[in-house]
Design a protein around this motif. Sequence first.
Motif, PDB file in Angstrom:
ATOM      1  N   ASN A  71       0.838  -1.210   0.000  1.00 27.72           N
ATOM      2  CA  ASN A  71       0.000   0.000   0.000  1.00 27.72           C
ATOM      3  C   ASN A  71       0.869   1.255   0.000  1.00 27.72           C
ATOM      4  OD1 ASN A  71      -2.346  -1.441  -0.009  1.00 27.72           O
ATOM      5  ND2 ASN A  71      -2.832  -1.110   2.144  1.00 27.72           N
ATOM      6  N   ARG A 125       2.157   1.782  -3.402  1.00 28.29           N
ATOM      7  CA  ARG A 125       1.139   2.126  -4.396  1.00 28.29           C
ATOM      8  C   ARG A 125       0.508   3.501  -4.177  1.00 28.29           C
ATOM      9  NH1 ARG A 125      -3.072  -0.703  -4.455  1.00 28.29           N
ATOM     10  NH2 ARG A 125      -2.778  -1.843  -2.522  1.00 28.29           N
ATOM     11  N   TYR A 126       0.488   3.963  -2.917  1.00 28.47           N
ATOM     12  CA  TYR A 126      -0.142   5.262  -2.657  1.00 28.47           C
ATOM     13  C   TYR A 126       0.874   6.372  -2.395  1.00 28.47           C
ATOM     14  CZ  TYR A 126      -4.306   2.405  -2.588  1.00 28.47           C
ATOM     15  OH  TYR A 126      -5.296   1.534  -2.959  1.00 28.47           O
ATOM     16  N   ASP A 184       4.853   6.417   5.066  1.00 32.79           N
ATOM     17  CA  ASP A 184       5.104   6.879   3.698  1.00 32.79           C
ATOM     18  C   ASP A 184       4.859   8.378   3.589  1.00 32.79           C
ATOM     19  OD1 ASP A 184       2.323   7.513   2.878  1.00 32.79           O
ATOM     20  OD2 ASP A 184       1.987   5.352   2.972  1.00 32.79           O
ATOM     21  N   ILE A 211      -4.788   9.969   3.761  1.00 32.22           N
ATOM     22  CA  ILE A 211      -6.175   9.508   3.817  1.00 32.22           C
ATOM     23  C   ILE A 211      -7.012  10.532   4.589  1.00 32.22           C
ATOM     24  CG2 ILE A 211      -7.711   7.648   4.618  1.00 32.22           C
ATOM     25  CD1 ILE A 211      -4.919   5.986   4.729  1.00 32.22           C
ATOM     26  N   TYR A 224     -13.473  -1.756   0.938  1.00 35.01           N
ATOM     27  CA  TYR A 224     -13.618  -0.311   1.168  1.00 35.01           C
ATOM     28  C   TYR A 224     -12.392   0.401   0.600  1.00 35.01           C
ATOM     29  CZ  TYR A 224     -14.785   4.128   3.205  1.00 35.01           C
ATOM     30  OH  TYR A 224     -15.112   5.454   3.359  1.00 35.01           O
ATOM     31  N   ARG A 225     -12.625   1.387  -0.252  1.00 37.64           N
ATOM     32  CA  ARG A 225     -11.522   2.142  -0.838  1.00 37.64           C
ATOM     33  C   ARG A 225     -11.835   3.623  -0.781  1.00 37.64           C
ATOM     34  NH1 ARG A 225     -12.608  -2.251  -5.174  1.00 37.64           N
ATOM     35  NH2 ARG A 225     -10.576  -3.138  -5.620  1.00 37.64           N
ATOM     36  N   VAL A 226     -10.814   4.441  -0.578  1.00 37.22           N
ATOM     37  CA  VAL A 226     -11.008   5.887  -0.592  1.00 37.22           C
ATOM     38  C   VAL A 226     -11.281   6.317  -2.035  1.00 37.22           C
ATOM     39  CG1 VAL A 226      -9.925   8.129  -0.175  1.00 37.22           C
ATOM     40  CG2 VAL A 226      -9.553   6.226   1.428  1.00 37.22           C
ATOM     41  N   SER A 250      -7.194   2.877  -6.606  1.00 33.18           N
ATOM     42  CA  SER A 250      -6.884   1.558  -6.048  1.00 33.18           C
ATOM     43  C   SER A 250      -6.707   0.533  -7.161  1.00 33.18           C
ATOM     44  CB  SER A 250      -8.006   1.127  -5.098  1.00 33.18           C
ATOM     45  OG  SER A 250      -8.013  -0.270  -4.945  1.00 33.18           O
ATOM     46  N   GLY A 284      -4.703  -2.604  -6.819  1.00 37.88           N
ATOM     47  CA  GLY A 284      -5.315  -2.940  -5.534  1.00 37.88           C
ATOM     48  C   GLY A 284      -6.552  -3.819  -5.688  1.00 37.88           C
ATOM     49  N   THR A 285      -6.762  -4.716  -4.735  1.00 35.09           N
ATOM     50  CA  THR A 285      -7.945  -5.582  -4.771  1.00 35.09           C
ATOM     51  C   THR A 285      -9.009  -5.096  -3.790  1.00 35.09           C
ATOM     52  OG1 THR A 285      -7.139  -7.009  -2.999  1.00 35.09           O
ATOM     53  CG2 THR A 285      -6.510  -7.599  -5.246  1.00 35.09           C
ATOM     54  N   GLY A 286      -8.631  -4.197  -2.884  1.00 29.21           N
ATOM     55  CA  GLY A 286      -9.579  -3.750  -1.856  1.00 29.21           C
ATOM     56  C   GLY A 286      -9.639  -4.688  -0.664  1.00 29.21           C
ATOM     57  N   GLY A 310      -6.591  -5.824   0.976  1.00 28.39           N
ATOM     58  CA  GLY A 310      -5.323  -5.807   1.710  1.00 28.39           C
ATOM     59  C   GLY A 310      -5.483  -5.555   3.206  1.00 28.39           C
ATOM     60  N   LEU A 311      -6.192  -4.483   3.555  1.00 26.73           N
ATOM     61  CA  LEU A 311      -6.303  -4.135   4.975  1.00 26.73           C
ATOM     62  C   LEU A 311      -7.260  -5.067   5.717  1.00 26.73           C
ATOM     63  CD1 LEU A 311      -6.166  -0.218   4.900  1.00 26.73           C
ATOM     64  CD2 LEU A 311      -4.377  -1.836   5.577  1.00 26.73           C
TER      65      LEU A 311
HETATM   66  P1  ADP Z   1      -6.475  -1.621  -1.897  1.00 24.64           P
HETATM   67  O1  ADP Z   1      -6.233  -2.917  -2.574  1.00 24.64           O
HETATM   68  O2  ADP Z   1      -7.576  -0.802  -2.522  1.00 24.64           O
HETATM   69  O3  ADP Z   1      -5.239  -0.850  -1.665  1.00 24.64           O
HETATM   70  P2  ADP Z   1      -6.600  -1.994   0.994  1.00 24.64           P
HETATM   71  O4  ADP Z   1      -7.579  -2.768   1.807  1.00 24.64           O
HETATM   72  O5  ADP Z   1      -5.172  -2.402   1.088  1.00 24.64           O
HETATM   73  O6  ADP Z   1      -7.138  -2.065  -0.488  1.00 24.64           O
HETATM   74  O7  ADP Z   1      -6.722  -0.467   1.407  1.00 24.64           O
HETATM   75  C1  ADP Z   1      -8.006   0.148   1.459  1.00 24.64           C
HETATM   76  C2  ADP Z   1      -7.919   1.604   1.038  1.00 24.64           C
HETATM   77  O8  ADP Z   1      -7.166   2.336   2.006  1.00 24.64           O
HETATM   78  C3  ADP Z   1      -7.194   1.830  -0.280  1.00 24.64           C
HETATM   79  O9  ADP Z   1      -8.046   1.687  -1.384  1.00 24.64           O
HETATM   80  C4  ADP Z   1      -6.685   3.264  -0.115  1.00 24.64           C
HETATM   81  O10 ADP Z   1      -7.714   4.160  -0.457  1.00 24.64           O
HETATM   82  C5  ADP Z   1      -6.427   3.382   1.372  1.00 24.64           C
HETATM   83  N1  ADP Z   1      -4.999   3.206   1.729  1.00 24.64           N
HETATM   84  C6  ADP Z   1      -4.413   2.087   2.239  1.00 24.64           C
HETATM   85  N2  ADP Z   1      -3.104   2.290   2.484  1.00 24.64           N
HETATM   86  C7  ADP Z   1      -2.845   3.577   2.142  1.00 24.64           C
HETATM   87  C8  ADP Z   1      -1.665   4.409   2.167  1.00 24.64           C
HETATM   88  N3  ADP Z   1      -0.476   3.944   2.613  1.00 24.64           N
HETATM   89  N4  ADP Z   1      -1.792   5.691   1.737  1.00 24.64           N
HETATM   90  C9  ADP Z   1      -2.988   6.166   1.303  1.00 24.64           C
HETATM   91  N5  ADP Z   1      -4.120   5.439   1.244  1.00 24.64           N
HETATM   92  C10 ADP Z   1      -4.056   4.166   1.660  1.00 24.64           C
END
Ligand code: ADP
Length: 260
Positions: free
Chosen positions: A160, A163-164, A189, A194, A207-209, A214, A219-221, A223-224
């Motif tokens: 993450n 990627r972000y 990072d 966020i 859930y994605r911002v 993503s 991103g698969t949504g 990860g977290l």
């Molecule tokens: P994704 O595969 O979309 O990254 P995650 O479950 O890993 O799914 O994360 C959910 C959402 O949290 C992401 O879509 C992103 O919007 C936000 N996010 C996660 N990590 C970061 C980060 N390091 N910086 C900014 N946004 C983040």
Amino acid sequence: GQELVLSVQLVPFDIKRKLLLTRDITQLERVQTVHRDFVANVSHELRTPLTVVGGFLETLSDMEQVDAATLQHFLPMMLEQSRRMQGLVEDLLTLSRIENSPLQAVQEPVDMEALLDTLQVEAEGLSQGRHHIELQRDSSRKLLGNQQELHSAFGNLVSNAVRYTPEGGSITLRWRELDDGRMAFSVADTGIGIPAEHLPRLTERFYRVDRGRSRSSGGTGLGLAIVKHVLMRHHARLEIRSEPDKGSEFSVVFSPEQVA
Ligand code: ADP
């Protein structure tokens, strides 16, 4: 700007159930709703890339002759969609494996110094020279837990961060002891950050911002959601500090009982 902190207290589901016997029905209904939403989400996530690939294949089959230039146009797009489906299925399998494996399996000393090295190599592989990647090993203590699960959780935080975070940014991996004897693994990072209102829902599946961002970053949504499940099994806490346009820090805090 002001620093926004979210602290998620992760309570294992079965413990919560025992405490809330009287609310069992409500709980069951909620589980059913979550399950329905999940199936709908997975179907939707798979349908889009399948439709795209199907559409391209149809176009190609309708052509009398397919030349190299046409293939060069379609194949990379089809490959990207098939990778997206593959990533989603892999994350779904990881999530279900973690949810279905017994809790007592989680108890072996994990060499955090070695794991940090591996994570750094993986971060560099994902970043491909686009970020500055730093390692801060402030402790040599080992963690009690499941090596594979912790690797998967920490790896998701690293991926993450890469990627972000726009090109030229920094990512710092850190393993340290806090003042009160607890241990923390963190990934900081200097990325997009966020907005505060999204923090409470961030560990929910899918859930994605920003959906587009993503997906385009691979991103698969999930990860977290994987991170949350692994941490619940290790009685660890997730703390998220983030500021839009400045960056984020995801810290995993382990109690002294989880330290070898
Ligand atoms: P994704 O595969 O979309 O990254 P995650 O479950 O890993 O799914 O994360 C959910 C959402 O949290 C992401 O879509 C992103 O919007 C936000 N996010 C996660 N990590 C970061 C980060 N390091 N910086 C900014 N946004 C983040």
